[in-house]
Design an enzyme around this catalytic site. Sequence first.
Site, PDB file in Angstrom:
ATOM      1  N   ASP A 262      11.599  -1.882 -22.696  1.00 33.25           N
ATOM      2  CA  ASP A 262      12.731  -2.782 -22.789  1.00 33.25           C
ATOM      3  C   ASP A 262      13.932  -2.001 -22.251  1.00 33.25           C
ATOM      4  OD1 ASP A 262      14.346  -4.912 -23.172  1.00 33.25           O
ATOM      5  OD2 ASP A 262      13.903  -5.174 -25.297  1.00 33.25           O
TER       6      ASP A 262
HETATM    7  C1  BGC Z   1      15.882  -7.649 -24.111  1.00 34.70           C
HETATM    8  C2  BGC Z   1      14.589  -8.097 -23.460  1.00 34.70           C
HETATM    9  C3  BGC Z   1      14.822  -8.508 -22.030  1.00 34.70           C
HETATM   10  C4  BGC Z   1      15.469  -7.353 -21.298  1.00 34.70           C
HETATM   11  C5  BGC Z   1      15.675  -7.580 -19.817  1.00 34.70           C
HETATM   12  C6  BGC Z   1      16.650  -6.677 -23.253  1.00 34.70           C
HETATM   13  O1  BGC Z   1      17.926  -6.465 -23.746  1.00 34.70           O
HETATM   14  O2  BGC Z   1      15.582  -7.057 -25.363  1.00 34.70           O
HETATM   15  O3  BGC Z   1      14.035  -9.141 -24.221  1.00 34.70           O
HETATM   16  O4  BGC Z   1      13.615  -8.873 -21.438  1.00 34.70           O
HETATM   17  O5  BGC Z   1      16.722  -7.086 -21.907  1.00 34.70           O
HETATM   18  O6  BGC Z   1      16.709  -8.439 -19.561  1.00 34.70           O
END
Ligand code: BGC
Length: 740
Positions: A262
């Site tokens: 993530d």
């Molecule tokens: C979130 C994810 C997301 C990622 C990419 C993160 O802050 O936790 O769910 O896929 O950002 O945008």
Amino acid sequence: MKEDDLRALMGQMTLAEKVGQLVQLDGGCFGASDVATGPRAKLGVTQADVDVCGSVLNVLGADEVRRIQDAYLERSRLKVPLPFMADIIYGYQTCYPIPLAQACSFDTDRVRDNYALVAEEAAADGCMVTFSPAVDVARDARWGRVMEMPGEDPYLSARFAAAAVEGFQGGLDEGRGMAACVKHFAGYGAVEGGREYNTVDMSERRFRQDYLSPYKAAVDAGARLVMTSFNTVDMVPATANEWLMRDVLRDEWGFDGVVITDYAAIHELVFHGVAADDREAALLAIRAGVDIDMKTSCYAANLAGLVAEGLLDEAAIEEGCWRVLLLKNELGLFEDPYRGCSAERAAAVACTPDRISSVREMCAESLVLLENKDVDGSPALPLAKVGERLALVGPYADSQDIVGMWAIHADRSHSRSVREAMAAVLGHDPAYAKGCETLLDVSFLGSFAKFAGGGSEDPRTPEELEAEALAVAAGVDTVVLCLGEHMLQSGEAGARTDIRLPDHQVALAAKIKALGKKVVAVLFNGRPLVLTDLLPHVDAILEAWYPGTAGGDAVCDILFGDVNPSGRLAMSFPETSGQMPLYYAQFSTGRPKGGSHEGRFVTGYLDAPNEGLYPFGYGLSYHSARLTGLRLSADTLRPGETLRATVTLSNDSDIAGTDVVQLYVRDLVGSVVRPIKELRGYQRVATRPGERVEVSFDITEEMLRFWRRDMTYGSEPGAFQVMVGFNSQTTASVDFELVG
Ligand code: BGC
């Protein structure tokens, strides 16, 4: 490309190029300017890193995708194309209800079909991999991300997970689908206190039993990627957790796809205090088997050096690089680096009428009727299209911002507000007043406050708004009150400690009720709310969640009875915030209510019941139905055999309807403490007025397995209870014996 050719391609790569495949950068790094200011400089990313970078985050739009791909390939020595990955969570330009709402449909076949449409729409515009589905089991409504998840139940979540993956990836071979990335692995839904990015800690048994099964279902359904979660698992952040990423995911589950972090999670290992710096963080993550570093320079800046110093075997980098290349090959990027995306193709599929009607149909199954009291001898809903003088009041009554926080790409120009939809039903504009803003003070949203209100802020004072609403309400029989949370109060980093509706919204309902009107509340929110304050002031409550592009129409479909509601809660609604976490599948305790202890010394609170206001599985319809005569085909079950539970469903009304018949099982004696009930099946069953149908569920030994005391997974012979009902509280039961 043939696998041998792909191997040969990797054979030509320098170490820097192999590392590059493990780096994901955002669109800012591929901007027109060649000067490394802005995001690149902040991240410590050099032009050389960009030139070998393996994938792109959150860039969409076919023209932009083509432009970036072309510019990249021109500079790239080996011409290895970029996959474009983005958060297409529950819709692209056409937006479906939030996943929590979709789960309330208990209609996983429809979920599969919807996600195939979403994939087609987003793929046409250049998305190749979606960071979805999110399937973190969510039992604490304080956590803002419950809106992205399919609810509190591992079984329902697992079925949702598989359906979403199958939908997204169904058309992958024909270039229509997108590769799915299941997230957030693992256990993110159990953050302590519901606080965003907080610690997760629990027994391995519970983790496996209650939290891992939805991710496993997604992996079994063929999800090509897995995203690590921000949280710890047994005090080791998931992104550095070898047990989780290698032992469980790869070795036990046989996952051979790509693991991506993530956002910035490798860098965050430093803040977790398990790595001294980015270099050590990179080492921990690659050792744990994390392939792609999303949006930091940890891998780009450190992996090659770690190899040179002899701290990391180059094979670890090749392992990840190979998986990324396999994904690119499977996406067909070596043959067509755009995967057929084009502005024309995108325009041809965006927000088409069939897509918008599929959202409306999904809403019909996702919206949950929570209350429908009698008013003057008949139920408050449905409303009459003629003869009932109606007013529409509330901050969501005339809002197209009913899509939820993650609908980043939703095209709001195709949405109709409830007001517009109601005007279409009635043939004239309903009396309308805004009544109040969603929030009186949005300063706590910080820099996000600029998105608050979506440009709909009213220049009038709260008193003026209220006075107008009371005047409008005074002239009608019935007020439909569209209330809810602000969209930015849920979603990522949307944790709250007090999950009631804002006081001023409840006060407005009370003042309108005091005029002696029938009051129907329609709620727009991203989590189960505490509705105990609101309840005395309303005659009906329709939970609309964030219903998406066709939300206004779908709400009116239900309000006027063109659709008979059939949504059932995928997450319990609490009486009070202090009950969190709240879920129906509680474990047995030594002092249950109704056990051998009495009075004070039983499990419970002094100031609230144990149960929530509305349980998992609950929801009302306009027809009335009964379940009777629950019976089993035998009173014993042996491994390999099937036991059939049958119940009679009678529609006792003159209205056709659909019920969600739910099967729960309880293991009465186990080697470890077992839940008081667990969902093991559900069926949406449609009945005609007066119709009686038999509904059957097959029960097998596999459905009774759990992580036993010795941490093996299996069933234990003994007594079991089967319960069938319309929700997790009201169930009839019969017993049987599992014979070993
Ligand atoms: C979130 C994810 C997301 C990622 C990419 C993160 O802050 O936790 O769910 O896929 O950002 O945008």
